[in-house]
Design a protein around this motif. Structure first.
Motif: not given
Length: 224
Positions: A53, A165, A75, A135, A51, A101, A98, A59-60
């Motif tokens: 983004g 999202t 998160t 994402l 994932f 970012g 994960d 993502k989380s």
């Protein structure tokens, strides 16, 4: 705001695939490891779904929604909090990753550069990486920094799909427009999966479609 209607990819998946996805992701997920460098990556064992983004795109939250766990992935409202490749496993079948970012992060530039190099090396060299879900905040759509990431995935021939999202924060007509706009932006990209997935981790919107997409991918690889 009015919650968006389901204009997602549900019609592209069968009821059996959606149910199989629900059962799969309801399994026992565990934290495997956090890898800050390529040298610390875990051994390849099952197919991996990553994932990616921008920082704070969710993502989380999406990993937690997919697995039905409230706190499997950490998160934060602070952009750039995920600073390693975080691996979660479902037995021998499936691993979720994960990723840190991209974009804004409250960290020194040299550290951000190191994360970026690790991510790029992972994407280029992980033989069992089956797909990257990229994402994008549905409120904003594809930005230049997102297109740069997609360019890199195309060049590396890494299969990816775009996930929109926070879709619950758009009206149905706004979301339909954003999906169409995103699909048009992906039309000529060689590594892009043709379906765009609008989702809401908070409302559970579109989560079944993502699970079904993973089921189909696993079936294509003879895993299920």
């Amino acid at each position: 705001m009015e919650q968006a209607d389901d204009t997602s990819a549900a019609s592209a998946f069968t009821a059996d695939e959606i149910e199989a996805g629900r059962r799969l992701f309801a399994g026992e997920w565990t934290f495997l490891t956090a890898a800050p460098t390529i040298a610390t990556l875990p051994p390849m064992r099952s197919i991996e779904i990553a994932f990616a983004g921008r920082s704070n795109v969710g993502k989380s939250s999406l990993v937690n929604a997919l697995t039905g766990r409230k706190a499997l992935a950490r998160t934060s409202v602070t952009p750039g909090r995920t600073q390693e490749l975080i691996f979660f496993g479902l037995g021998p079948e499936l691993t979720l990753v994960d990723m840190p970012g991209y974009g804004f992060a409250k960290a020194p530039k040299d550290k951000v550069d190191a994360w970026t190099a690790t991510v790029h090396a992972y994407l280029r060299g992980r033989a069992n990486l089956a797909r990257v879900f990229v994402l994008i905040d549905s409120r904003h759509g594809l930005k230049p920094i997102d297109r740069e990431v997609l360019d890199g995935l195309d060049k590396a021939a890494v299969s990816y799909a775009v996930v929109l999202t926070k879709a619950d924060q758009l009206r149905a007509d706004e979301l339909a427009e954003r999906v169409a706009e995103t699909q048009a932006g992906l039309a000529r990209r060689p590594a892009a999966f043709p379906i765009v997935f609008p989702t809401s981790s908070r409302e559970g919107f579109g989560i079944g479609d993502l699970r079904a997409a993973v089921i189909r991918l696993m079936a294509e690889r003879g895993i299920r």
